[in-house]
Design an enzyme around this catalytic site. Structure first.
Site, PDB file in Angstrom:
ATOM      1  N   GLU A  88      41.775  26.865  50.115  1.00 16.92           N
ATOM      2  CA  GLU A  88      41.181  26.209  48.924  1.00 16.92           C
ATOM      3  C   GLU A  88      42.218  25.814  47.957  1.00 16.92           C
ATOM      4  O   GLU A  88      43.169  26.786  47.926  1.00 16.92           O
ATOM      5  CB  GLU A  88      39.947  26.958  48.462  1.00 16.92           C
ATOM      6  CG  GLU A  88      39.068  26.291  47.473  1.00 16.92           C
ATOM      7  CD  GLU A  88      37.982  26.730  47.090  1.00 16.92           C
ATOM      8  OE1 GLU A  88      37.046  27.456  48.003  1.00 16.92           O
ATOM      9  OE2 GLU A  88      37.579  26.941  45.883  1.00 16.92           O
ATOM     10  N   GLU A  92      38.974  23.098  38.562  1.00 19.90           N
ATOM     11  CA  GLU A  92      37.562  23.578  38.087  1.00 19.90           C
ATOM     12  C   GLU A  92      37.470  23.274  36.375  1.00 19.90           C
ATOM     13  O   GLU A  92      38.415  24.034  35.678  1.00 19.90           O
ATOM     14  CB  GLU A  92      37.276  24.839  38.489  1.00 19.90           C
ATOM     15  CG  GLU A  92      37.086  25.018  39.961  1.00 19.90           C
ATOM     16  CD  GLU A  92      36.675  26.330  40.477  1.00 19.90           C
ATOM     17  OE1 GLU A  92      35.520  26.404  40.624  1.00 19.90           O
ATOM     18  OE2 GLU A  92      37.491  27.218  40.182  1.00 19.90           O
ATOM     19  N   GLU A 114      43.922  32.375  39.616  1.00 21.96           N
ATOM     20  CA  GLU A 114      43.746  31.456  38.436  1.00 21.96           C
ATOM     21  C   GLU A 114      44.467  31.237  37.503  1.00 21.96           C
ATOM     22  O   GLU A 114      45.449  32.088  36.978  1.00 21.96           O
ATOM     23  CB  GLU A 114      42.265  31.996  37.813  1.00 21.96           C
ATOM     24  CG  GLU A 114      40.936  31.948  38.605  1.00 21.96           C
ATOM     25  CD  GLU A 114      40.869  33.330  39.140  1.00 21.96           C
ATOM     26  OE1 GLU A 114      42.172  33.940  39.253  1.00 21.96           O
ATOM     27  OE2 GLU A 114      39.932  33.672  39.827  1.00 21.96           O
TER      28      GLU A 114
END
Length: 213
Positions: A88, A92, A114
């Site tokens: 993935e 976001e 992240e």
């Protein structure tokens, strides 16, 4: 030397599949526009009908206005949503703060990569271009033509290499980390509408199989 896999020809997105709540998603192929609405019905998610192996993926996005605490709106690649071993690559938006965006990537179901980026604008104020360039050796995230993150493949470390769909959704993420990630959903300004336009995908790297697994 630039990785040729990052620069195949892109074409406007012509066809999508809607994974859930089809009545909350509209698609106009002629104008290359998609809207997702979050309200009492929940949210919705669309995806391409084929997977791609590398290439450049882009869209102009205007995120929902109002108090969006608790919501997650996004643009991402995934080998299969819901698969615990997915690859993935994400953009976001976290509803509690519309001046930031989070990027992340997963390999065989493992993320924890992240990074938070200051946008320098409110993502609901107008359309901005978000681009993911993915090749066998690197991933590049761009916003309005500016590189915000670049990851190069390193020997011995996981890297996304499974063919992936392009996805987008709007959903209530209040339950994650007790609301610390996106805030807690209030809903005082529902319905929340996220608009995507000028969506482009690398048609040259599309795989023929359009199956769901």
């Amino acid at each position: 030397m630039a990785d040729p896999a990052l620069h195949p020809e892109t074409q406007p997105l012509k066809q999508i599949a809607i994974d859930y709540t089809p009545e909350a998603c509209t698609h106009c192929p002629n104008s290359n526009t998609i809207t997702l609405t979050f309200d009492h019905r929940g949210g919705a998610r669309w995806r391409t009908t084929t997977r791609f192996l590398y290439g450049t993926f882009s869209a102009l996005i205007q995120c929902p206005t109002g108090n969006t605490d608790g919501l997650n709106f996004n643009l991402y690649l995934s080998s299969l949503e819901g698969d615990k071993s997915q690859d993935e690559i994400d953009f976001e938006f976290l509803g509690k703060d519309k001046t930031i965006v989070q990027t992340n990537y997963y390999t065989t179901g493992t993320g924890n990569r992240e990074s938070i980026h200051q946008l320098g604008f409110d993502c609901s104020d107008g359309f901005h271009e978000y681009v993911i360039k993915w090749g066998p050796g690197e991933i590049v995230w761009l916003i309005d033509g500016k590189v915000v993150r670049k990851v190069e493949r390193k020997e011995g470390e996981g890297f996304p290499e499974k063919p992936m769909f392009l996805y987008s959704s709007v959903w209530d993420a209040s339950y994650i980390d007790e609301g610390r990630w996106t805030g807690k959903y209030v809903g005082c300004d529902a319905p929340y509408v996220c608009v995507y336009k000028d969506i482009h995908v690398p048609t040259e790297t599309a795989l023929e199989c359009s199956c769901d697994s």
